[in-house]
Scaffold this motif. Structure first.
Motif, PDB file in Angstrom:
ATOM      1  N   HIS A  92       0.837  -1.201   0.000  1.00 27.85           N
ATOM      2  CA  HIS A  92       0.000   0.000   0.000  1.00 27.85           C
ATOM      3  C   HIS A  92       0.873   1.252   0.000  1.00 27.85           C
ATOM      4  CE1 HIS A  92      -2.922  -2.872   2.170  1.00 27.85           C
ATOM      5  NE2 HIS A  92      -3.290  -2.767   0.907  1.00 27.85           N
ATOM      6  N   VAL A  93       0.596   2.154  -0.901  1.00 24.61           N
ATOM      7  CA  VAL A  93       1.337   3.415  -0.970  1.00 24.61           C
ATOM      8  C   VAL A  93       0.601   4.465  -0.147  1.00 24.61           C
ATOM      9  CG1 VAL A  93       2.186   5.237  -2.480  1.00 24.61           C
ATOM     10  CG2 VAL A  93       2.250   2.858  -3.239  1.00 24.61           C
ATOM     11  N   VAL A  94       1.331   5.143   0.740  1.00 24.83           N
ATOM     12  CA  VAL A  94       0.723   6.141   1.619  1.00 24.83           C
ATOM     13  C   VAL A  94       1.579   7.405   1.624  1.00 24.83           C
ATOM     14  CG1 VAL A  94      -0.385   4.435   3.115  1.00 24.83           C
ATOM     15  CG2 VAL A  94       1.926   5.236   3.653  1.00 24.83           C
ATOM     16  N   CYS A  95       0.982   8.482   2.074  1.00 27.46           N
ATOM     17  CA  CYS A  95       1.708   9.738   2.199  1.00 27.46           C
ATOM     18  C   CYS A  95       2.498   9.737   3.505  1.00 27.46           C
ATOM     19  CB  CYS A  95       0.740  10.922   2.148  1.00 27.46           C
ATOM     20  SG  CYS A  95      -0.463  10.960   3.486  1.00 27.46           S
ATOM     21  N   SER A  96       3.347  10.726   3.691  1.00 30.91           N
ATOM     22  CA  SER A  96       4.189  10.775   4.885  1.00 30.91           C
ATOM     23  C   SER A  96       3.357  10.943   6.150  1.00 30.91           C
ATOM     24  CB  SER A  96       5.193  11.919   4.766  1.00 30.91           C
ATOM     25  OG  SER A  96       4.529  13.163   4.603  1.00 30.91           O
ATOM     26  N   THR A  97       2.226  11.614   6.058  1.00 31.52           N
ATOM     27  CA  THR A  97       1.376  11.823   7.230  1.00 31.52           C
ATOM     28  C   THR A  97       0.777  10.506   7.719  1.00 31.52           C
ATOM     29  OG1 THR A  97       0.804  14.034   6.449  1.00 31.52           O
ATOM     30  CG2 THR A  97      -0.628  13.070   8.117  1.00 31.52           C
ATOM     31  N   CYS A  98       0.447   9.611   6.796  1.00 33.92           N
ATOM     32  CA  CYS A  98      -0.214   8.361   7.164  1.00 33.92           C
ATOM     33  C   CYS A  98       0.766   7.222   7.436  1.00 33.92           C
ATOM     34  CB  CYS A  98      -1.178   7.940   6.060  1.00 33.92           C
ATOM     35  SG  CYS A  98      -2.569   9.074   5.848  1.00 33.92           S
ATOM     36  N   ARG A  99       2.037   7.469   7.251  1.00 36.82           N
ATOM     37  CA  ARG A  99       2.996   6.379   7.412  1.00 36.82           C
ATOM     38  C   ARG A  99       2.955   5.786   8.824  1.00 36.82           C
ATOM     39  NH1 ARG A  99       9.424   7.355   7.060  1.00 36.82           N
ATOM     40  NH2 ARG A  99       8.688   9.170   8.232  1.00 36.82           N
ATOM     41  N   GLY A 100       2.797   6.597   9.851  1.00 39.18           N
ATOM     42  CA  GLY A 100       2.808   6.103  11.216  1.00 39.18           C
ATOM     43  C   GLY A 100       1.489   5.559  11.700  1.00 39.18           C
ATOM     44  N   ARG A 101       0.391   5.725  10.918  1.00 44.65           N
ATOM     45  CA  ARG A 101      -0.915   5.264  11.399  1.00 44.65           C
ATOM     46  C   ARG A 101      -1.666   4.445  10.355  1.00 44.65           C
ATOM     47  NH1 ARG A 101      -4.759   9.201   9.682  1.00 44.65           N
ATOM     48  NH2 ARG A 101      -3.826  11.122   8.894  1.00 44.65           N
ATOM     49  N   HIS A 102      -0.920   3.924   9.399  1.00 48.42           N
ATOM     50  CA  HIS A 102      -1.533   3.047   8.407  1.00 48.42           C
ATOM     51  C   HIS A 102      -1.406   1.616   8.902  1.00 48.42           C
ATOM     52  CE1 HIS A 102      -2.717   1.145   4.730  1.00 48.42           C
ATOM     53  NE2 HIS A 102      -1.522   0.633   4.516  1.00 48.42           N
ATOM     54  N   GLY A 103      -2.239   1.238   9.855  1.00 44.32           N
ATOM     55  CA  GLY A 103      -2.147  -0.099  10.422  1.00 44.32           C
ATOM     56  C   GLY A 103      -3.473  -0.808  10.501  1.00 44.32           C
ATOM     57  N   GLN A 104      -4.541  -0.061  10.453  1.00 42.88           N
ATOM     58  CA  GLN A 104      -5.858  -0.659  10.597  1.00 42.88           C
ATOM     59  C   GLN A 104      -6.207  -1.507   9.372  1.00 42.88           C
ATOM     60  OE1 GLN A 104      -8.594   2.507  11.335  1.00 42.88           O
ATOM     61  NE2 GLN A 104      -7.678   3.088  13.288  1.00 42.88           N
ATOM     62  N   GLY A 105      -6.393  -2.783   9.602  1.00 45.66           N
ATOM     63  CA  GLY A 105      -6.779  -3.685   8.524  1.00 45.66           C
ATOM     64  C   GLY A 105      -5.661  -4.031   7.569  1.00 45.66           C
ATOM     65  N   CYS A 106      -4.422  -3.709   7.922  1.00 46.69           N
ATOM     66  CA  CYS A 106      -3.297  -4.006   7.042  1.00 46.69           C
ATOM     67  C   CYS A 106      -2.238  -4.756   7.837  1.00 46.69           C
ATOM     68  CB  CYS A 106      -2.716  -2.728   6.453  1.00 46.69           C
ATOM     69  SG  CYS A 106      -1.286  -3.033   5.377  1.00 46.69           S
TER      70      CYS A 106
END
Length: 336
Positions: A92-106
């Motif tokens: 999954h590609v994410v922006c720098s803001t979401c890098r630390g909180r892209h965990g839900q369901g992944c």
């Protein structure tokens, strides 16, 4: 992704051909190199061994492509991607803001890798301005589209005349005002006063700023026995536009033969897309011209003086471009 996924027309990288397609694009498997080699051979011109070869510099060629919008949006917050971008272990590609909180369901959100190649794409990917049909020819970096639209000077506005339904850019509205409504149009230099006739009950005046083409509308309305004169900047979005150029103005009326009486107001210039028609006195700042000046006993016609100055960031930018070009004030000393 289904076939119904929205598509965007994207141009990448920087446009340097003004819409004309380079010949090299017809041969994507080396056409650029071949064209450059041909230019180098031609530049020798048969002048013999040891001649200096001048290779003409070329701008990067352009192509227009269609790409799924999802490719240019963060998988987490769904807003347009901008550098730096990252990819989790699940892809999954994410922006720098979401890098630390892209965990839900992944399950693969524990580690991230920088997407340097994708950064180059989102940095250069451009789309035509949404106001292209109104005259804007800009190609805007995709993740900067919202900011561009907020301040685009081609954003459409309304003709304030109740009998007219024109919806066009301010520049085209100014032409329309002159051609179809016979309202006087004059250019105005920022920081210098402009002399106008005091508009009558149905009179309008249109001013166009030199250099930036900003359009200002001067309109009157009755205020008892007096006349209220207002000035607005014609701009899409009105005063809600963040980052748009700001202006302040001085409006004053005086009679040449009567220096003792003066009507004056100084204020920031309000902006309007004119969707509500002409600006009424109760809708903002205005200059109240008393009947004593409108019908002066000396017989001299009163003059409306208008001075518009850039304010805020617009003033700073103008000063940076020409730090010594600020003209001396022509206002009477009592008005400075």
């Amino acid at each position: 992704m289904s076939s119904s996924t929205p598509q965007k027309r994207v141009s990448t990288p920087e446009n340097g051909h003004g819409g004309k397609r380079p010949r090299a694009l017809a041969s994507p498997d080396g056409g650029v190199k071949q064209e450059r080699r041909g230019q180098a051979e031609a530049s020798q011109g048969g002048e013999g061994e040891g001649a200096v070869v001048a290779v003409q510099a070329m701008d990067d060629p352009q192509i227009s492509v269609r790409i799924s919008v999802a490719r240019l949006h963060c998988n987490a917050c769904l807003v347009p991607l901008k550098p730096p971008t990252f990819k989790c272990e699940a892809g999954h590609v994410v922006c720098s803001t979401c890098r630390g909180r892209h965990g839900q369901g992944c399950a693969g959100a524990g580690a991230y890798a920088a997407c340097v190649e994708l950064d180059d794409i989102v940095r250069d990917a451009k789309v035509p301005c949404a106001y292209e049909e109104y005259g804007c020819t800009s190609w805007v970096v995709y993740h900067k589209v919202v900011d561009h639209h907020r301040t685009c000077r081609w954003g459409p506005c309304f003709c304030p005349d109740s009998s007219c339904e024109l919806y066009a850019s301010p520049a085209r509205l100014a032409e329309h005002f002159a051609a179809h409504h016979a309202w006087p149009v004059a250019k105005i230099a920022y920081g210098k006063p402009c002399k106008l006739a005091v508009p009558g009950p149905q009179g309008r005046q249109v001013l166009v700023g030199e250099g930036d083409g900003c359009v200002f509308l001067v309109s009157p309305c009755a205020l008892g026995a007096a006349t209220a004169v207002s000035l607005v900047c014609v701009r899409a979005g009105g005063d809600a536009v963040a980052g748009a150029p700001q202006f302040r103005c001085k409006l004053w009326v005086e009679v040449e033969g009567n220096k003792e009486n003066l009507a004056l107001v100084t204020s920031m210039v309000a902006s309007s897309n004119l969707s509500g028609g002409f600006v009424a006195a109760e809708q903002g700042m205005f200059l109240a011209v008393p009947p004593e000046l409108l019908h002066d006993e000396s017989g001299e016609a009163p003059a409306l003086m208008v001075r518009i100055d850039r304010a805020g960031a617009a003033a700073a930018a103008a000063s940076a471009r020409s730090p010594s070009a600020t003209p001396p004030s022509k206002l009477p000393k009592r008005l400075q």
